[in-house]
Design a protein around this motif. Sequence first.
Motif, short mmCIF file in Angstrom:
data_model
loop_
_atom_site.label_atom_id
_atom_site.label_comp_id
_atom_site.label_asym_id
_atom_site.label_seq_id
_atom_site.Cartn_x
_atom_site.Cartn_y
_atom_site.Cartn_z
N LEU A 93 0.83 -1.20 0.00
CA LEU A 93 0.00 0.00 0.00
C LEU A 93 0.86 1.26 0.00
O LEU A 93 0.51 2.27 -0.62
N LEU A 94 2.00 1.21 0.69
CA LEU A 94 2.95 2.32 0.64
C LEU A 94 3.49 2.48 -0.78
O LEU A 94 3.57 3.60 -1.30
N ASP A 95 3.85 1.36 -1.40
CA ASP A 95 4.41 1.40 -2.74
C ASP A 95 3.40 1.94 -3.76
O ASP A 95 3.77 2.66 -4.70
N ALA A 96 2.12 1.63 -3.56
CA ALA A 96 1.06 2.11 -4.45
C ALA A 96 0.62 3.52 -4.09
O ALA A 96 -0.28 4.06 -4.75
N GLN A 97 1.22 4.11 -3.06
CA GLN A 97 0.90 5.47 -2.60
C GLN A 97 -0.55 5.59 -2.14
O GLN A 97 -1.16 6.65 -2.22
N ASP A 147 12.51 4.70 4.78
CA ASP A 147 12.26 4.79 6.22
C ASP A 147 10.89 4.21 6.60
O ASP A 147 10.75 3.55 7.63
N ALA A 148 9.86 4.48 5.78
CA ALA A 148 8.52 3.97 6.09
C ALA A 148 8.49 2.45 6.04
O ALA A 148 7.93 1.80 6.93
N VAL A 149 9.13 1.88 5.02
CA VAL A 149 9.18 0.42 4.91
C VAL A 149 9.97 -0.16 6.08
O VAL A 149 9.58 -1.19 6.66
N ALA A 150 11.07 0.49 6.44
CA ALA A 150 11.86 0.02 7.58
C ALA A 150 11.04 0.05 8.87
O ALA A 150 11.16 -0.84 9.72
N THR A 151 10.19 1.07 9.01
CA THR A 151 9.31 1.15 10.19
C THR A 151 8.35 -0.03 10.24
O THR A 151 8.14 -0.64 11.30
#
Length: 202
Positions: free
Chosen positions: A37-41, A165-169
Motif C-alpha cells: 500500500l505504501l508502494d502504491a501510494q 524509512d517507512a518500509v523500515a518502520t
Amino acid sequence: MSTPRDLLITAMDLAAGRPVERGDLSLALAGGELIDLLDAQVITLDGDHIVPNDRRAVDDRLLDEAASSLPRQAPYESVDGWLWRRGRDLSAAYLAALEAEGQLTRQRDRRWMIFQPSHTVLVDSPARRRAANRWASDEPLLAALAAAAGIGDKPTGESPSVADDAVATVLAAVHDAVRGLEAERQRRALDEAAFDNIWRGE
C-alpha cells in the motif's frame, strides 16, 4: 500478484524444511500489505501511524479490502495496531484467495485417507514462478518479511536492510510483533506446565 501472496507461496514452497507458525505468518502478511500500500501510494506513514491518501482502487481484492478498513480520520491507526488487528487469521484468508484463483489444488493422499482425505498444494503457475524468482534473487522486502515469519534458513533476527524509512518502520514493527507473539506463547506454555504440575501434586 502482491507481496503477501508471494510470501505465502514462498512459505508453502519451503514449509517442508521449517514449519511456520500461522500467527507469525499472518503478522508478516499484514506487514506485506502495508508495504504494498505504501508502494502504491495508497497510504503514507506519519511516524508510526498510517495515513490513508485519496481513495484509489487497488488491483487486488485483499489489498483493496485492507485499504478500505483503515480509519480515514485522526487519530490514525498505528502500524502495531494494524498488524494485530488485520493480521488475525490473515494467512487463512490468503490461502482461501489462492485456492479460489486456482493457485492451489487439493491432492488426495491415499495412505492417510481416513485421517486427512486431502491437502492443498501449489500448482505450477506464473504466480508461483514469480514468487520463486523473488526468493531466489534475495529481494530485500520479501526476504525481510520471510525472516520475520521464520521462513527459510535465516534466523528471525537476520533481516536485510532497506533504504525507505517507512518500509523500515513496518519491518521493525513486524519483527517486534512476532517477538511479542513468541513471548506470549512461551508464557502460556509455562502457565500450562505449572497448572499440570499442580494437578500432579508436584
